[in-house]
Design a protein around this motif. Structure first.
Motif, PDB file in Angstrom:
ATOM      1  N   MET A  46      -4.870   4.593  20.863  1.00 28.78           N
ATOM      2  CA  MET A  46      -5.017   5.672  19.892  1.00 28.78           C
ATOM      3  C   MET A  46      -5.397   5.064  18.553  1.00 28.78           C
ATOM      4  SD  MET A  46      -1.056   6.761  19.122  1.00 28.78           S
ATOM      5  CE  MET A  46       0.156   5.604  18.482  1.00 28.78           C
ATOM      6  N   HIS A  47      -5.734   5.916  17.610  1.00 27.59           N
ATOM      7  CA  HIS A  47      -6.098   5.456  16.281  1.00 27.59           C
ATOM      8  C   HIS A  47      -4.968   5.737  15.298  1.00 27.59           C
ATOM      9  CE1 HIS A  47     -10.169   5.655  18.074  1.00 27.59           C
ATOM     10  NE2 HIS A  47     -10.444   4.692  17.211  1.00 27.59           N
ATOM     11  N   LEU A  48      -4.895   4.893  14.275  1.00 29.97           N
ATOM     12  CA  LEU A  48      -3.933   5.046  13.195  1.00 29.97           C
ATOM     13  C   LEU A  48      -4.675   5.154  11.876  1.00 29.97           C
ATOM     14  CD1 LEU A  48      -1.452   2.138  14.097  1.00 29.97           C
ATOM     15  CD2 LEU A  48      -1.375   4.515  14.913  1.00 29.97           C
ATOM     16  N   LEU A  49      -4.125   5.937  10.959  1.00 26.77           N
ATOM     17  CA  LEU A  49      -4.661   6.053   9.608  1.00 26.77           C
ATOM     18  C   LEU A  49      -3.612   5.539   8.635  1.00 26.77           C
ATOM     19  CD1 LEU A  49      -6.787   7.113   7.550  1.00 26.77           C
ATOM     20  CD2 LEU A  49      -5.576   9.316   7.618  1.00 26.77           C
ATOM     21  N   GLY A  50      -4.009   4.631   7.745  1.00 28.25           N
ATOM     22  CA  GLY A  50      -3.105   4.097   6.742  1.00 28.25           C
ATOM     23  C   GLY A  50      -3.529   4.521   5.343  1.00 28.25           C
ATOM     24  N   ILE A  51      -2.553   4.866   4.510  1.00 30.91           N
ATOM     25  CA  ILE A  51      -2.810   5.300   3.135  1.00 30.91           C
ATOM     26  C   ILE A  51      -1.865   4.564   2.194  1.00 30.91           C
ATOM     27  CG2 ILE A  51      -2.746   7.244   1.513  1.00 30.91           C
ATOM     28  CD1 ILE A  51      -3.326   9.112   3.874  1.00 30.91           C
ATOM     29  N   ASP A  52      -2.420   3.925   1.167  1.00 35.10           N
ATOM     30  CA  ASP A  52      -1.610   3.259   0.149  1.00 35.10           C
ATOM     31  C   ASP A  52      -2.237   3.521  -1.219  1.00 35.10           C
ATOM     32  OD1 ASP A  52      -0.135   1.686  -1.547  1.00 35.10           O
ATOM     33  OD2 ASP A  52      -0.617  -0.222  -0.580  1.00 35.10           O
ATOM     34  N   THR A  53      -1.562   4.316  -2.029  1.00 29.90           N
ATOM     35  CA  THR A  53      -2.055   4.607  -3.383  1.00 29.90           C
ATOM     36  C   THR A  53      -0.967   4.320  -4.418  1.00 29.90           C
ATOM     37  OG1 THR A  53      -1.411   6.937  -3.127  1.00 29.90           O
ATOM     38  CG2 THR A  53      -3.695   6.356  -2.613  1.00 29.90           C
ATOM     39  N   CYS A  54      -0.106   3.338  -4.136  1.00 31.92           N
ATOM     40  CA  CYS A  54       1.044   3.068  -5.005  1.00 31.92           C
ATOM     41  C   CYS A  54       0.754   2.062  -6.110  1.00 31.92           C
ATOM     42  CB  CYS A  54       2.221   2.553  -4.172  1.00 31.92           C
ATOM     43  SG  CYS A  54       2.831   3.753  -2.981  1.00 31.92           S
ATOM     44  N   GLY A  55      -0.269   1.223  -5.941  1.00 35.20           N
ATOM     45  CA  GLY A  55      -0.517   0.153  -6.888  1.00 35.20           C
ATOM     46  C   GLY A  55      -1.653   0.436  -7.840  1.00 35.20           C
ATOM     47  N   PRO A  56      -2.034  -0.575  -8.635  1.00 39.22           N
ATOM     48  CA  PRO A  56      -3.159  -0.431  -9.565  1.00 39.22           C
ATOM     49  C   PRO A  56      -4.463  -0.088  -8.860  1.00 39.22           C
ATOM     50  CG  PRO A  56      -1.877  -2.388 -10.078  1.00 39.22           C
ATOM     51  CD  PRO A  56      -1.370  -1.881  -8.766  1.00 39.22           C
ATOM     52  N   THR A  57      -4.626  -0.566  -7.635  1.00 41.22           N
ATOM     53  CA  THR A  57      -5.718  -0.133  -6.764  1.00 41.22           C
ATOM     54  C   THR A  57      -5.093   0.341  -5.461  1.00 41.22           C
ATOM     55  OG1 THR A  57      -6.041  -2.343  -5.826  1.00 41.22           O
ATOM     56  CG2 THR A  57      -7.361  -1.766  -7.760  1.00 41.22           C
ATOM     57  N   GLY A  58      -5.842   1.132  -4.716  1.00 42.39           N
ATOM     58  CA  GLY A  58      -5.323   1.671  -3.459  1.00 42.39           C
ATOM     59  C   GLY A  58      -6.274   1.401  -2.321  1.00 42.39           C
ATOM     60  N   SER A  59      -5.929   1.909  -1.153  1.00 40.92           N
ATOM     61  CA  SER A  59      -6.781   1.695   0.014  1.00 40.92           C
ATOM     62  C   SER A  59      -6.424   2.675   1.119  1.00 40.92           C
ATOM     63  CB  SER A  59      -6.645   0.256   0.528  1.00 40.92           C
ATOM     64  OG  SER A  59      -5.293  -0.062   0.789  1.00 40.92           O
ATOM     65  N   VAL A  60      -7.399   2.903   1.975  1.00 39.91           N
ATOM     66  CA  VAL A  60      -7.179   3.627   3.229  1.00 39.91           C
ATOM     67  C   VAL A  60      -7.741   2.759   4.340  1.00 39.91           C
ATOM     68  CG1 VAL A  60      -7.163   5.931   2.230  1.00 39.91           C
ATOM     69  CG2 VAL A  60      -9.336   4.930   2.926  1.00 39.91           C
TER      70      VAL A  60
ATOM     71  N   PRO B  51      -2.275  -8.461  -3.216  1.00 37.13           N
ATOM     72  CA  PRO B  51      -1.507  -7.210  -3.190  1.00 37.13           C
ATOM     73  C   PRO B  51      -1.554  -6.549  -1.816  1.00 37.13           C
ATOM     74  CG  PRO B  51      -2.840  -7.327  -5.176  1.00 37.13           C
ATOM     75  CD  PRO B  51      -3.262  -8.478  -4.318  1.00 37.13           C
ATOM     76  N   PRO B  52      -0.457  -5.933  -1.403  1.00 34.74           N
ATOM     77  CA  PRO B  52      -0.448  -5.262  -0.096  1.00 34.74           C
ATOM     78  C   PRO B  52      -1.431  -4.107  -0.071  1.00 34.74           C
ATOM     79  CG  PRO B  52       1.512  -4.699  -1.372  1.00 34.74           C
ATOM     80  CD  PRO B  52       0.812  -5.787  -2.121  1.00 34.74           C
ATOM     81  N   ALA B  53      -1.958  -3.827   1.107  1.00 31.79           N
ATOM     82  CA  ALA B  53      -2.959  -2.773   1.279  1.00 31.79           C
ATOM     83  C   ALA B  53      -2.605  -1.927   2.494  1.00 31.79           C
ATOM     84  CB  ALA B  53      -4.351  -3.394   1.442  1.00 31.79           C
ATOM     85  N   ALA B  54      -3.383  -0.874   2.702  1.00 35.56           N
ATOM     86  CA  ALA B  54      -3.123   0.049   3.809  1.00 35.56           C
ATOM     87  C   ALA B  54      -3.140  -0.660   5.156  1.00 35.56           C
ATOM     88  CB  ALA B  54      -4.153   1.177   3.784  1.00 35.56           C
ATOM     89  N   ALA B  55      -4.044  -1.635   5.315  1.00 36.40           N
ATOM     90  CA  ALA B  55      -4.108  -2.374   6.576  1.00 36.40           C
ATOM     91  C   ALA B  55      -2.804  -3.118   6.845  1.00 36.40           C
ATOM     92  CB  ALA B  55      -5.287  -3.350   6.551  1.00 36.40           C
ATOM     93  N   ASP B  56      -2.209  -3.703   5.806  1.00 37.32           N
ATOM     94  CA  ASP B  56      -0.930  -4.403   5.965  1.00 37.32           C
ATOM     95  C   ASP B  56       0.171  -3.429   6.369  1.00 37.32           C
ATOM     96  OD1 ASP B  56      -2.008  -6.944   5.000  1.00 37.32           O
ATOM     97  OD2 ASP B  56      -2.023  -6.000   3.022  1.00 37.32           O
ATOM     98  N   ALA B  57       0.125  -2.228   5.813  1.00 34.45           N
ATOM     99  CA  ALA B  57       1.125  -1.214   6.154  1.00 34.45           C
ATOM    100  C   ALA B  57       1.014  -0.804   7.616  1.00 34.45           C
ATOM    101  CB  ALA B  57       0.962   0.005   5.245  1.00 34.45           C
ATOM    102  N   LEU B  58      -0.204  -0.711   8.138  1.00 33.99           N
ATOM    103  CA  LEU B  58      -0.396  -0.353   9.547  1.00 33.99           C
ATOM    104  C   LEU B  58       0.212  -1.418  10.464  1.00 33.99           C
ATOM    105  CD1 LEU B  58      -4.062   1.018   9.488  1.00 33.99           C
ATOM    106  CD2 LEU B  58      -1.949   2.329   9.788  1.00 33.99           C
ATOM    107  N   VAL B  59       0.021  -2.674  10.117  1.00 37.52           N
ATOM    108  CA  VAL B  59       0.592  -3.756  10.921  1.00 37.52           C
ATOM    109  C   VAL B  59       2.119  -3.706  10.869  1.00 37.52           C
ATOM    110  CG1 VAL B  59       0.791  -6.266  11.145  1.00 37.52           C
ATOM    111  CG2 VAL B  59      -1.428  -5.226  10.640  1.00 37.52           C
ATOM    112  N   LEU B  60       2.669  -3.529   9.669  1.00 38.63           N
ATOM    113  CA  LEU B  60       4.120  -3.476   9.520  1.00 38.63           C
ATOM    114  C   LEU B  60       4.728  -2.313  10.296  1.00 38.63           C
ATOM    115  CD1 LEU B  60       6.770  -4.342   8.024  1.00 38.63           C
ATOM    116  CD2 LEU B  60       6.139  -2.675   6.274  1.00 38.63           C
ATOM    117  N   ALA B  61       4.059  -1.179  10.315  1.00 37.80           N
ATOM    118  CA  ALA B  61       4.616   0.035  10.922  1.00 37.80           C
ATOM    119  C   ALA B  61       4.534   0.048  12.441  1.00 37.80           C
ATOM    120  CB  ALA B  61       3.891   1.261  10.363  1.00 37.80           C
ATOM    121  N   SER B  62       3.878  -0.917  13.042  1.00 30.25           N
ATOM    122  CA  SER B  62       3.672  -0.899  14.496  1.00 30.25           C
ATOM    123  C   SER B  62       4.969  -0.736  15.298  1.00 30.25           C
ATOM    124  CB  SER B  62       2.925  -2.154  14.937  1.00 30.25           C
ATOM    125  OG  SER B  62       1.607  -2.153  14.408  1.00 30.25           O
TER     126      SER B  62
END
Length: 224
Positions: free
Chosen positions: A2-16, A179-190
């Motif tokens: 399946m696919h996962l979507l990651g969202i991180d908008t907490c820092g000075p820059t963000g990512s999806v 800085p942590p990004a959305a991709a890092d969050a996806l790995v952590l959440a596995s």
């Protein structure tokens, strides 16, 4: 798969980010950075563009992973609002993760610190009650840091936090990473996704650690 979507908008820059998820592992296939202060206008278009590039439909996602703080109040709210809106509209489960935990995992150490401005840090550190209590996340200024037993190693990603740590805890080894990004969050959440440890979207809120300026200064005015 399946696919996962990651969202991180907490820092000075963000990512999806988008990942393919199979056998308990997230393989990142795309990530887009978001410029700071443009989250409200740029987040949903960035998600839409990623889906078009990869020919993925929103219904193809098995989970949305959102970084829910600590960080900018506006950024946290925008990211959470988008994640909850997308999840509720398409019936997709959500996993929420701490930005401090993502940073610590990226650096491979338990403790982490982020710049919180105003000569303060967002800290992830051993709980003062002992190892059985696990890790603790808090907002700490100079006074609080002087009372805390420092860790031997500390994950950091920004210069202001590093400078403050060096001035108060000079003996701490600083483990610097990007800085942590959305991709890092996806790995952590596995593991949480495998365990189906999903958030209650209706109750999900920001992991702020600090009250908003409106609350702080509003209370000050009331006391005058």
């Amino acid at each position: 798969m399946m696919h996962l979507l990651g969202i991180d908008t907490c820092g000075p820059t963000g990512s999806v980010a988008v990942a393919e998820f199979a056998e308990g592992r997230a393989e990142i296939i795309a990530q887009t950075e978001l410029a700071g202060r443009t989250y409200a206008a740029g987040l949903i278009p960035a998600v839409d563009e990623l889906l078009k590039q990869r020919d993925i439909q929103l219904r193809d996602f098995g989970c949305i992973v959102v970084v829910h703080g600590p960080g900018s109040f506006t950024g946290v709210r925008v990211g959470l609002g988008a994640a909850k809106g997308l999840a509720e509209g398409a019936g997709i489960p959500v996993v929420a993760v701490s930005r401090l935990e993502v940073l610590a995992a990226k650096a491979g150490v338990p403790a982490a610190a982020l710049d919180a401005h105003r000569h303060e840090l967002f800290l992830r550190i051993a709980h003062p009650g002992g190892e059985s209590f696990g890790l603790w996340e808090m907002l700490a200024g100079l006074e609080e840091m002087g009372r805390i037993a420092p860790p031997s190693r500390l994950a950091l990603c920004d210069d202001p936090a590093a400078a403050l740590v060096a001035s108060i805890w000079p003996g701490v080894e600083q483990v610097r990473v990007d800085p942590p990004a959305a991709a890092d969050a996806l790995v952590l959440a596995s593991p949480a996704i495998v365990a189906r440890n999903f958030a209650d979207v209706a109750l999900l809120d920001g992991h702020y650690l600090r009250r908003s300026d409106a609350e702080i200064f509003g209370n000050s005015v009331l006391k005058l």
